[in-house]
Design a protein around this motif. Structure first.
Motif, mmCIF file in Angstrom:
data_model
loop_
_atom_site.group_PDB
_atom_site.id
_atom_site.type_symbol
_atom_site.label_atom_id
_atom_site.label_comp_id
_atom_site.label_asym_id
_atom_site.label_seq_id
_atom_site.Cartn_x
_atom_site.Cartn_y
_atom_site.Cartn_z
ATOM 1 N N GLY A 54 26.682 35.460 33.774
ATOM 2 C CA GLY A 54 26.241 34.705 34.929
ATOM 3 C C GLY A 54 26.941 33.343 35.141
ATOM 4 N N LEU A 55 28.197 33.052 34.532
ATOM 5 C CA LEU A 55 29.068 31.937 34.820
ATOM 6 C C LEU A 55 29.587 31.706 36.044
ATOM 7 N N PRO A 56 29.621 30.526 36.685
ATOM 8 C CA PRO A 56 30.151 30.293 37.909
ATOM 9 C C PRO A 56 31.691 30.767 38.008
ATOM 10 N N GLU A 57 31.974 31.039 39.068
ATOM 11 C CA GLU A 57 33.633 31.402 39.409
ATOM 12 C C GLU A 57 34.491 30.155 38.939
ATOM 13 N N ALA A 58 34.023 28.930 39.207
ATOM 14 C CA ALA A 58 34.908 27.754 38.771
ATOM 15 C C ALA A 58 35.529 27.901 37.248
ATOM 16 N N LEU A 59 34.597 28.355 36.591
ATOM 17 C CA LEU A 59 35.028 28.616 35.129
ATOM 18 C C LEU A 59 36.687 28.949 34.994
ATOM 19 N N TRP A 60 37.071 29.931 35.812
ATOM 20 C CA TRP A 60 38.036 30.724 35.676
ATOM 21 C C TRP A 60 39.351 29.854 36.417
ATOM 22 N N GLU A 61 39.061 28.900 37.162
ATOM 23 C CA GLU A 61 39.970 28.297 38.034
ATOM 24 C C GLU A 61 41.036 27.720 37.088
ATOM 25 N N ASP A 62 42.363 28.025 37.560
ATOM 26 C CA ASP A 62 43.691 27.436 37.014
ATOM 27 C C ASP A 62 43.974 28.058 35.463
ATOM 28 N N VAL A 63 42.929 29.340 35.133
ATOM 29 C CA VAL A 63 43.135 29.856 33.779
ATOM 30 C C VAL A 63 43.723 31.257 34.189
ATOM 31 N N GLN A 64 45.153 31.549 33.853
ATOM 32 C CA GLN A 64 45.895 32.798 33.928
ATOM 33 C C GLN A 64 45.795 33.734 32.953
ATOM 34 N N PRO A 65 45.024 34.912 33.218
ATOM 35 C CA PRO A 65 44.985 35.872 31.933
ATOM 36 C C PRO A 65 46.168 36.085 31.309
ATOM 37 N N ASP A 66 46.299 36.352 29.868
ATOM 38 C CA ASP A 66 47.404 36.735 29.322
ATOM 39 C C ASP A 66 48.014 38.111 29.778
ATOM 40 N N ALA A 67 47.107 39.050 30.074
ATOM 41 C CA ALA A 67 47.592 40.264 30.533
ATOM 42 C C ALA A 67 46.500 40.813 31.274
ATOM 43 N N THR A 68 46.849 42.031 32.020
ATOM 44 C CA THR A 68 45.744 42.610 33.037
ATOM 45 C C THR A 68 45.653 44.223 32.629
ATOM 46 N N LEU A 69 44.625 44.805 32.856
ATOM 47 C CA LEU A 69 44.269 46.162 32.894
ATOM 48 C C LEU A 69 44.911 46.861 34.125
ATOM 49 N N LEU A 70 45.708 48.058 33.937
ATOM 50 C CA LEU A 70 46.083 48.893 34.983
ATOM 51 C C LEU A 70 44.826 49.394 35.859
ATOM 52 N N ARG A 71 44.885 49.501 37.282
ATOM 53 C CA ARG A 71 44.175 49.863 38.079
ATOM 54 C C ARG A 71 44.775 51.346 38.551
ATOM 55 N N ALA A 72 43.774 52.041 38.832
ATOM 56 C CA ALA A 72 44.032 53.569 39.237
ATOM 57 C C ALA A 72 44.698 53.629 40.654
#
Length: 494
Positions: free
Chosen positions: A211-229
């Protein structure tokens, strides 16, 4: 859209997740014990969702915050009328985990120290909260024995945040690790839960962002991503074969005609307009008879290969090529042509012998053994950190690198990494890599850039493998993937 949904395809390192946790506490003012309470609530909700008839559980808590999640889950279960047997590895806990331990006891629970001489209790579900992201070594004997016994008890296991014993950054297990039926991970996906040994440990994986607000992820780039179908867009009604590219697959030394035929047929099924094969004269009759849509040509050296190279848009180099004089000569000539290329199998073994940095658009598709040769490492070193190995391959060779295996990784020379969430052990059989080479080459021939072609090709290949494995993983053949591959490329249910 909830934050969980927004971040479901983002993968983070352990240090990044710890930074998010600190940010939630220090900048958003959410106490650590509150985050622990939310994690316990998410875990208990998952338990009730997956095992709705469960009424008795056993919880196993380590000394750190992962154990604190377990203590609070136990308290919630007591409040809900469950029978709860709770075991701790140590006589006391630290920090917020100590507060959580006291909360469990206040709810009427009894904390028992784990005794190796005791039997596991009977329980509808066992909840593992022994070690979290901080563990970077094998569990000590006392804990390793408990993990082994849980894995062999025959009853379902819920893991909190990650399966205890699994390294959250790399997906490796230096010792015993929980093999969970369900894992609920908190705040963000840890990248190591998606590759290496992780598929054997996590079971069904769920993310709860607490339930953490979206502001938590601001300016934090993920190290990798999962492929989407994903798939290719529908073709224009006026399209013709010339619009869809010409793939030249090079290989098939004596005794390996099947490899180059599989590569070529995969390129056709993946939508290439034309597919030629440069192979041994001895292979022509069998290939013509088996797949007349392919255009095989007998080549005895660079001179006879040259006109085929001039007509091709993309090269698929390596299936069945061999490392002898014939294969080496074709390999050199093909790479010197400067055409976009996918390199696999003996094409990679030759590259390890004679390293070069690609000037043309290139995709390389090594399995861990080939990756070890390309990097001058051991297979164990490659598998110890697959993310680092994939990035090193891409950087060293100036190519998009596909490091195959459970949770295949795609990396480019800028450090970008994508992880494939599909695939199954049945695909560990001959010819699967030849198919992937042809698929990626065909996507490049149809206009995809090398990053898109590699990501889409890996995803389609793995998804087709999963569809083909519905009849069972053992005995799965590479050619079994071709029919579902075609359906997936056309946006149909495989």
């Amino acid at each position: 859209m909830t934050p969980t949904r927004l971040h479901s395809h983002e993968l983070y390192t352990v240090e990044q997740v710890r930074a998010l946790d600190r940010r939630a506490i220090q900048e958003l003012g959410i106490p650590g014990i509150e985050l622990m309470r939310r994690a316990a609530a998410a875990g208990f909700a998952s338990l009730r969702r997956h095992w709705p008839d469960a009424r008795g559980i056993a919880v196993y808590c380590g000394p750190g915050n992962n154990g604190g999640d377990g203590f609070l889950l136990g308290a919630l279960a007591l409040d809900a009328g469950f029978q709860v047997a709770l075991f701790a590895l140590t006589g006391e806990s630290r920090g917020d985990a100590a507060t959580a331990r006291a909360r469990f006891e206040q709810a009427g629970g009894r904390v028992r120290l784990w005794d190796e001489a005791a039997d596991l209790p009977m329980a509808d579900v066992h909840v593992a909260a022994l070690f979290g992201t901080g563990l970077t070594r094998a569990p000590e004997r006392h804990a390793a024995d408990l993990i082994w016994r849980l894995n062999h008890c025959g009853q379902p296991i819920l893991a909190l945040d990650l399966p205890s014993g699994l390294q959250a950054d790399t997906g490796q297990c230096p010792g015993e690790a929980i093999k969970a039926n369900v894992t609920v991970t908190f705040i963000a996906h840890k990248r190591g839960l998606h590759t290496g040994r992780a598929p054997d440990c996590v079971g069904t994986l769920e993310l709860d962002t607490l339930g953490l607000p979206e502001a938590l992820w601001e300016d934090v780039q993920p190290d990798a991503t999962l492929l989407r179908a994903e798939t290719l867009p529908r073709r224009a009604r006026h399209a013709h074969k010339g619009d869809n590219g010409h793939v030249l697959a090079i290989g098939g030394d004596f005794g390996t005609a099947g490899a180059i035929r599989l590569c070529g047929e995969a390129a056709l099924r993946a939508g290439a307009g034309l597919v030629s094969l440069a192979t041994r004269d001895a292979n022509l009759f069998a290939i013509h008879a088996a797949r007349p849509e392919l255009m095989p040509h007998g080549v005895d050296g660079p001179q006879s290969l040259q006109p085929l190279l001039e007509r091709a848009d993309v090269l698929a180099l390596g299936p069945g090529l061999g490392q002898g004089a014939w294969g080496h000569a074709l390999w050199l000539t093909a790479l010197d042509a400067g055409k976009p290329v996918v390199v696999d199998a003996d094409g990679l073994n030759l590259l390890a012998r004679e390293p070069r940095r690609f000037e043309q658009p290139a995709v390389i598709t090594p399995h861990p053994g080939e990756a070890a040769r390309l990097l001058g490492h051991s297979v164990a070193e490659v598998e110890a950190d697959r993310f680092a190995a994939a990035r090193a391959l891409a950087h060293r060779y100036g190519a998009v690198a596909v490091l195959k295996g459970a949770g295949s990784l795609i990396a480019d020379s800028h450090g970008r990494v994508a992880v494939c969430p599909w695939g199954n052990p049945g695909m560990a059989s001959g010819g699967m890599g030849d198919l992937l080479t042809g698929i990626v080459a065909a996507l490049m021939a149809q206009g995809c850039d090398i990053w898109t072609a590699a990501c889409l090709g890996v995803g389609l290949h793995a998804r087709a493998g999963d569809a083909a494995a519905r009849g069972g993983e053992r005995g799965l053949l590479a050619t079994d993937l071709l029919a579902p591959l075609r359906r997936l490329l056309n946006g149909q249910d495989p």
